[in-house]
Design a protein around this motif. Structure first.
Motif, PDB file in Angstrom:
ATOM      1  N   THR A 128       0.663  -1.073   0.003  1.00 53.67           N
ATOM      2  CA  THR A 128       0.123   0.050   0.094  1.00 53.67           C
ATOM      3  C   THR A 128       0.986   1.234   0.115  1.00 53.67           C
ATOM      4  O   THR A 128       0.700   2.301  -0.797  1.00 53.67           O
ATOM      5  N   MET A 129       1.954   1.287   0.808  1.00 55.37           N
ATOM      6  CA  MET A 129       2.901   2.399   0.895  1.00 55.37           C
ATOM      7  C   MET A 129       3.398   2.641  -0.473  1.00 55.37           C
ATOM      8  O   MET A 129       3.590   3.709  -0.908  1.00 55.37           O
ATOM      9  N   ALA A 130       3.910   1.700  -0.969  1.00 57.17           N
ATOM     10  CA  ALA A 130       4.908   1.780  -2.391  1.00 57.17           C
ATOM     11  C   ALA A 130       3.668   2.229  -3.575  1.00 57.17           C
ATOM     12  O   ALA A 130       4.198   3.185  -4.223  1.00 57.17           O
ATOM     13  N   GLU A 131       2.581   1.748  -3.683  1.00 56.44           N
ATOM     14  CA  GLU A 131       1.485   2.241  -4.444  1.00 56.44           C
ATOM     15  C   GLU A 131       1.149   3.699  -4.387  1.00 56.44           C
ATOM     16  O   GLU A 131       1.056   4.448  -5.474  1.00 56.44           O
ATOM     17  N   ARG A 132       1.281   4.237  -3.258  1.00 65.05           N
ATOM     18  CA  ARG A 132       1.094   5.735  -2.936  1.00 65.05           C
ATOM     19  C   ARG A 132       2.093   6.343  -3.098  1.00 65.05           C
ATOM     20  O   ARG A 132       2.204   7.433  -3.873  1.00 65.05           O
ATOM     21  N   GLY A 185      -0.728   2.877 -14.393  1.00 65.81           N
ATOM     22  CA  GLY A 185       0.618   3.667 -13.894  1.00 65.81           C
ATOM     23  C   GLY A 185       0.964   3.380 -12.462  1.00 65.81           C
ATOM     24  O   GLY A 185       2.161   3.159 -12.074  1.00 65.81           O
ATOM     25  N   ARG A 186      -0.163   3.249 -11.633  1.00 58.81           N
ATOM     26  CA  ARG A 186       0.338   2.709 -10.198  1.00 58.81           C
ATOM     27  C   ARG A 186       0.732   1.254  -9.983  1.00 58.81           C
ATOM     28  O   ARG A 186       1.575   0.959  -9.318  1.00 58.81           O
ATOM     29  N   HIS A 187       0.160   0.531 -10.905  1.00 63.23           N
ATOM     30  CA  HIS A 187       0.898  -0.862 -10.925  1.00 63.23           C
ATOM     31  C   HIS A 187       2.322  -0.766 -11.274  1.00 63.23           C
ATOM     32  O   HIS A 187       3.244  -1.449 -10.729  1.00 63.23           O
ATOM     33  N   LEU A 188       2.649   0.101 -12.439  1.00 64.99           N
ATOM     34  CA  LEU A 188       4.077   0.340 -13.161  1.00 64.99           C
ATOM     35  C   LEU A 188       4.768   0.947 -11.756  1.00 64.99           C
ATOM     36  O   LEU A 188       5.995   0.407 -11.534  1.00 64.99           O
ATOM     37  N   ALA A 219      -0.385  -6.811 -14.786  1.00 59.80           N
ATOM     38  CA  ALA A 219      -1.535  -6.179 -14.428  1.00 59.80           C
ATOM     39  C   ALA A 219      -1.704  -4.804 -15.055  1.00 59.80           C
ATOM     40  O   ALA A 219      -2.746  -4.619 -15.791  1.00 59.80           O
ATOM     41  N   ALA A 220      -0.646  -4.208 -15.145  1.00 60.81           N
ATOM     42  CA  ALA A 220      -0.786  -3.007 -15.994  1.00 60.81           C
ATOM     43  C   ALA A 220      -0.955  -3.090 -17.215  1.00 60.81           C
ATOM     44  O   ALA A 220      -1.755  -2.319 -18.089  1.00 60.81           O
ATOM     45  N   SER A 279       7.356  -0.135 -19.853  1.00 57.95           N
ATOM     46  CA  SER A 279       7.065  -0.865 -18.392  1.00 57.95           C
ATOM     47  C   SER A 279       8.139  -2.104 -18.294  1.00 57.95           C
ATOM     48  O   SER A 279       8.529  -2.153 -16.924  1.00 57.95           O
ATOM     49  N   LYS A 280       8.825  -2.691 -19.277  1.00 54.91           N
ATOM     50  CA  LYS A 280       9.629  -3.553 -19.049  1.00 54.91           C
ATOM     51  C   LYS A 280      11.010  -3.076 -18.535  1.00 54.91           C
ATOM     52  O   LYS A 280      11.647  -3.815 -17.715  1.00 54.91           O
ATOM     53  N   PHE A 281      11.278  -1.757 -18.958  1.00 50.37           N
ATOM     54  CA  PHE A 281      12.488  -1.057 -18.415  1.00 50.37           C
ATOM     55  C   PHE A 281      12.289  -0.897 -16.902  1.00 50.37           C
ATOM     56  O   PHE A 281      13.187  -0.964 -16.268  1.00 50.37           O
ATOM     57  N   LEU A 282      10.943  -0.566 -16.449  1.00 46.79           N
ATOM     58  CA  LEU A 282      10.820  -0.181 -15.250  1.00 46.79           C
ATOM     59  C   LEU A 282      10.854  -1.114 -14.073  1.00 46.79           C
ATOM     60  O   LEU A 282      11.566  -1.374 -13.472  1.00 46.79           O
ATOM     61  N   ALA A 283      10.449  -2.483 -15.060  1.00 46.39           N
ATOM     62  CA  ALA A 283      10.538  -3.521 -14.168  1.00 46.39           C
ATOM     63  C   ALA A 283      11.722  -4.601 -13.996  1.00 46.39           C
ATOM     64  O   ALA A 283      12.090  -5.343 -13.290  1.00 46.39           O
TER      65      ALA A 283
END
Length: 307
Positions: A152-156, A187-190, A277-278, A299-303
């Motif tokens: 929850t913290m990370a999503e926020r 974007g929140r999933h990312l 999910a994103a 997205s792939k770069f981010l993860a």
């Protein structure tokens, strides 16, 4: 101070060539805002006010975060508060936030855009508050931080602004509120995947590549997801890890104990789940196919990045 924070100028205010490490980070939020506009059929230029506003808020948050966390280095240089003092750094951050509001106030989205940015900022502040509170909680027992609280913290803290960037760019490009809201969720999933990957790099990344000292998060006693997942595992390794973390234990030994629990693989799997999910959200929207491919590449770069 703002120009220094963005990496455009040196400590004394003189302009000059700045390395990629110090010239504004990875540019992820700006890219998401422009791609958000393009995804709904508008030219990328339509998303520029969103890109500017979100990046101003991002740097504002970094200036304040460095003060709260006591971080003396940002992108290979002294952080703003360390270079200029705490009070001036707070004011510089406040000024950037004011500029973000001014930027959006004159954009076509008007009040709807301002509401979207203020909602994201509210979530970011709540996430940062949770992160600060986590530091005062024990590593074991009933009051320990659970992985679900971390998510929850990370999503926020991280996801809200990435979601806002994509949604705000789309809104400025003429998207419906429903489409903008779906892009915010994506974007929140990312952002969550980004934060989880950041935690993995903080524990196992190559300092020569990441620019962070080895085991820096452990030395700062941060409650990152690899540690929280390891502490939730049954078996003696979790117990030894909790006892070690309650003291000023050896970071290398802590990493070895985390490795035994399989927490690294679980973190990487979690990042992939959020990435999937994103992508699922994007697949269900009437977006331009070419732009969706670009969003997936980003997205792939981010993860899967290494720095």
């Amino acid at each position: 101070m703002a120009a220094y924070a963005f990496g455009w100028r040196g400590l004394d205010g003189t302009p000059g060539e700045v390395s990629g490490e110090t010239s504004g980070g990875k540019g992820v939020r700006q890219a998401l805002a422009v791609l958000g506009a393009e995804a709904v059929g508008a030219p990328g230029q339509a998303g520029v006010p969103a890109a500017v506003a979100v990046e101003l808020v991002h740097v504002f948050s970094l200036l304040h975060d460095d003060i709260m966390d006591g971080d003396q280095v940002r992108r290979g240089r002294p952080s703003v508060w360390k270079a200029y003092g705490t009070g001036p750094a707070v004011l510089a951050g406040d000024a950037l936030f004011a500029l973000a509001l001014e930027t959006l106030a004159s954009a076509p989205a008007g009040p709807a855009g301002l509401r979207m940015l203020s909602t994201a900022l509210g979530d970011l502040v709540r996430g940062q508050a949770d992160d600060l509170l986590f530091a005062s909680r024990p590593w074991s027992g009933e009051r320990r931080v659970r992985p679900v609280e971390y998510r929850t913290m990370a999503e926020r803290k991280t996801g809200a602004l990435l979601g806002c960037a994509m949604a705000l760019g789309a809104l400025l490009g003429g998207a419906s509120p429903a489409t903008a809201g779906a892009l915010d969720r994506a974007g929140r999933h990312l952002g969550t995947a980004f934060q989880v990957t950041d935690d993995v790099l903080g524990m196992w990344g190559d300092p020569a590549v990441t620019g962070k000292p080895v085991h820096s998060d452990l030395r700062e006693r941060k409650k990152t997801l690899p540690l929280l997942l390891a502490l939730d595992c049954p078996g003696p390794a979790a117990g030894r890890l909790a006892a070690l973390l309650e003291t000023t234990g050896d970071p290398a030994l802590a990493v070895a104990l985390v490795d035994r629990t399989g927490a690294r693989a679980r973190c990487l799997a979690e990042a992939r789940r959020h990435l999937t999910a994103a992508e699922t959200v994007l697949a269900d929207l009437p977006l331009k196919a070419g732009t969706v491919r670009e969003l997936r590449e980003l997205s792939k770069f981010l993860a899967h990045r290494v720095a």
